[in-house]
Design a protein around this motif. Sequence first.
Motif, PDB file in Angstrom:
ATOM      1  N   GLY A   1     109.537  -9.623 -35.615  1.00  0.00           N
ATOM      2  CA  GLY A   1     110.527  -8.928 -35.183  1.00  0.00           C
ATOM      3  C   GLY A   1     110.749  -8.499 -33.620  1.00  0.00           C
ATOM      4  N   LYS A   2     110.080  -9.206 -33.012  1.00  0.00           N
ATOM      5  CA  LYS A   2     110.256  -9.154 -31.294  1.00  0.00           C
ATOM      6  C   LYS A   2     110.805 -10.604 -30.958  1.00  0.00           C
ATOM      7  N   GLU A   3     111.534 -10.432 -29.634  1.00  0.00           N
ATOM      8  CA  GLU A   3     111.687 -11.983 -29.143  1.00  0.00           C
ATOM      9  C   GLU A   3     110.288 -12.561 -28.620  1.00  0.00           C
ATOM     10  N   ARG A   4     110.588 -13.831 -28.301  1.00  0.00           N
ATOM     11  CA  ARG A   4     109.305 -14.283 -27.651  1.00  0.00           C
ATOM     12  C   ARG A   4     109.343 -14.089 -26.067  1.00  0.00           C
ATOM     13  N   GLU A   5     108.055 -13.803 -25.648  1.00  0.00           N
ATOM     14  CA  GLU A   5     107.900 -13.364 -24.388  1.00  0.00           C
ATOM     15  C   GLU A   5     106.892 -14.473 -23.607  1.00  0.00           C
ATOM     16  N   GLY A   6     107.396 -14.765 -22.145  1.00  0.00           N
ATOM     17  CA  GLY A   6     106.360 -15.591 -21.301  1.00  0.00           C
ATOM     18  C   GLY A   6     105.349 -14.809 -20.972  1.00  0.00           C
ATOM     19  N   VAL A   7     104.385 -14.886 -21.175  1.00  0.00           N
ATOM     20  CA  VAL A   7     103.060 -14.272 -20.667  1.00  0.00           C
ATOM     21  C   VAL A   7     102.612 -14.518 -19.585  1.00  0.00           C
ATOM     22  N   SER A   8     102.281 -15.474 -19.306  1.00  0.00           N
ATOM     23  CA  SER A   8     101.543 -16.094 -18.097  1.00  0.00           C
ATOM     24  C   SER A   8     101.767 -17.761 -17.972  1.00  0.00           C
ATOM     25  N   CYS A   9     102.052 -17.992 -16.698  1.00  0.00           N
ATOM     26  CA  CYS A   9     102.408 -19.550 -16.501  1.00  0.00           C
ATOM     27  C   CYS A   9     101.714 -20.111 -15.227  1.00  0.00           C
ATOM     28  N   ILE A  10     101.161 -21.398 -15.193  1.00  0.00           N
ATOM     29  CA  ILE A  10     100.551 -21.747 -13.932  1.00  0.00           C
ATOM     30  C   ILE A  10     100.998 -23.299 -13.589  1.00  0.00           C
ATOM     31  N   SER A  11     101.137 -23.462 -12.260  1.00  0.00           N
ATOM     32  CA  SER A  11     101.335 -24.819 -11.769  1.00  0.00           C
ATOM     33  C   SER A  11     100.136 -25.632 -11.717  1.00  0.00           C
ATOM     34  N   SER A  12     100.108 -26.604 -12.313  1.00  0.00           N
ATOM     35  CA  SER A  12      98.994 -27.865 -11.973  1.00  0.00           C
ATOM     36  C   SER A  12      98.812 -28.320 -10.752  1.00  0.00           C
ATOM     37  N   PHE A  13      99.842 -28.297  -9.963  1.00  0.00           N
ATOM     38  CA  PHE A  13      99.868 -28.772  -8.702  1.00  0.00           C
ATOM     39  C   PHE A  13      99.183 -27.939  -7.677  1.00  0.00           C
ATOM     40  N   ASP A  14      99.635 -26.550  -7.635  1.00  0.00           N
ATOM     41  CA  ASP A  14      99.101 -25.601  -6.508  1.00  0.00           C
ATOM     42  C   ASP A  14      98.560 -24.557  -7.098  1.00  0.00           C
ATOM     43  N   GLY A  15      98.393 -24.256  -8.483  1.00  0.00           N
ATOM     44  CA  GLY A  15      97.655 -23.301  -8.994  1.00  0.00           C
ATOM     45  C   GLY A  15      98.263 -22.240  -8.899  1.00  0.00           C
ATOM     46  N   SER A  16      99.678 -22.060  -8.657  1.00  0.00           N
ATOM     47  CA  SER A  16     100.210 -20.801  -8.497  1.00  0.00           C
ATOM     48  C   SER A  16     100.549 -20.245  -9.813  1.00  0.00           C
ATOM     49  N   THR A  17     100.757 -18.767  -9.990  1.00  0.00           N
ATOM     50  CA  THR A  17     100.923 -18.356 -11.215  1.00  0.00           C
ATOM     51  C   THR A  17     101.764 -17.221 -11.343  1.00  0.00           C
ATOM     52  N   TYR A  18     101.984 -16.877 -12.561  1.00  0.00           N
ATOM     53  CA  TYR A  18     103.110 -15.800 -12.970  1.00  0.00           C
ATOM     54  C   TYR A  18     102.644 -15.037 -14.049  1.00  0.00           C
ATOM     55  N   TYR A  19     102.654 -13.578 -13.991  1.00  0.00           N
ATOM     56  CA  TYR A  19     102.219 -12.970 -14.921  1.00  0.00           C
ATOM     57  C   TYR A  19     103.581 -11.934 -15.342  1.00  0.00           C
ATOM     58  N   ALA A  20     103.629 -11.656 -16.682  1.00  0.00           N
ATOM     59  CA  ALA A  20     104.550 -10.677 -17.104  1.00  0.00           C
ATOM     60  C   ALA A  20     103.958  -9.378 -16.649  1.00  0.00           C
TER      61      ALA A  20
ATOM     62  N   ILE B   1      95.186 -16.257 -16.128  1.00  0.00           N
ATOM     63  CA  ILE B   1      95.390 -17.783 -16.593  1.00  0.00           C
ATOM     64  C   ILE B   1      94.778 -18.732 -15.680  1.00  0.00           C
ATOM     65  N   SER B   2      94.075 -19.762 -16.248  1.00  0.00           N
ATOM     66  CA  SER B   2      93.283 -20.770 -15.186  1.00  0.00           C
ATOM     67  C   SER B   2      93.283 -22.015 -15.896  1.00  0.00           C
ATOM     68  N   ARG B   3      93.125 -23.000 -15.093  1.00  0.00           N
ATOM     69  CA  ARG B   3      92.821 -24.510 -15.438  1.00  0.00           C
ATOM     70  C   ARG B   3      91.238 -24.797 -15.591  1.00  0.00           C
ATOM     71  N   GLY B   4      90.950 -25.476 -16.726  1.00  0.00           N
ATOM     72  CA  GLY B   4      89.576 -25.858 -16.717  1.00  0.00           C
ATOM     73  C   GLY B   4      89.125 -27.114 -15.727  1.00  0.00           C
ATOM     74  N   ASN B   5      87.872 -27.453 -15.659  1.00  0.00           N
ATOM     75  CA  ASN B   5      87.373 -28.588 -14.738  1.00  0.00           C
ATOM     76  C   ASN B   5      87.832 -29.644 -14.998  1.00  0.00           C
ATOM     77  N   ASP B   6      88.320 -30.115 -16.348  1.00  0.00           N
ATOM     78  CA  ASP B   6      88.856 -31.212 -16.680  1.00  0.00           C
ATOM     79  C   ASP B   6      90.127 -31.477 -16.529  1.00  0.00           C
ATOM     80  N   LYS B   7      90.773 -30.494 -15.913  1.00  0.00           N
ATOM     81  CA  LYS B   7      92.274 -30.342 -15.724  1.00  0.00           C
ATOM     82  C   LYS B   7      93.268 -30.717 -16.709  1.00  0.00           C
ATOM     83  N   ASN B   8      92.825 -30.751 -17.993  1.00  0.00           N
ATOM     84  CA  ASN B   8      93.572 -30.906 -18.959  1.00  0.00           C
ATOM     85  C   ASN B   8      93.483 -29.885 -20.093  1.00  0.00           C
TER      86      ASN B   8
END
Length: 130
Positions: free
Chosen positions: A42-61, A70-77
């Motif tokens: 019953g609710k709209e979709r929400e962007g919770v958290s996002c990250i750049s694989s280039f510089d690691g910059s992040t965004y949080y709701a 949010i984080s990237r693993g050592n395997d980068k994938n």
Amino acid sequence: QVQLVESGGGLVQPGGSLRLSCAASGFTLDYYAIGWFRQAPGKEREGVSCISSFDGSTYYADSVKGRFTISRGNDKNTVFLQMNNLKPEDTAVYYCAAQPLYRSSPQAMCIASAPFRGYWGQGTQVTVSS
């Protein structure tokens, strides 16, 4: 075959923690914006958290700042979402998504609540309840 596969969802009590994982296959997450999105019934979709694989910059709701990381693993994938101090209002299906960075920034992707011409995972259920 290009895929994003989420795992780690489940049932947890209020105040508890979960760690979601998003694993990419069939492509590499270099120069991608990767994000976690959620949708409750019953609710709209929400962007919770996002990250750049280039510089690691992040965004949080605002609703998750200080509780989710949010984080990237050592395997980068692989991308993780560590969720602490979970609340009943965090209950939702959580989706991982990715789009090339040249299409928009991680912040823009999260604010738009969707990737632009990107990829989606199948979703994982998170339920916070006592």
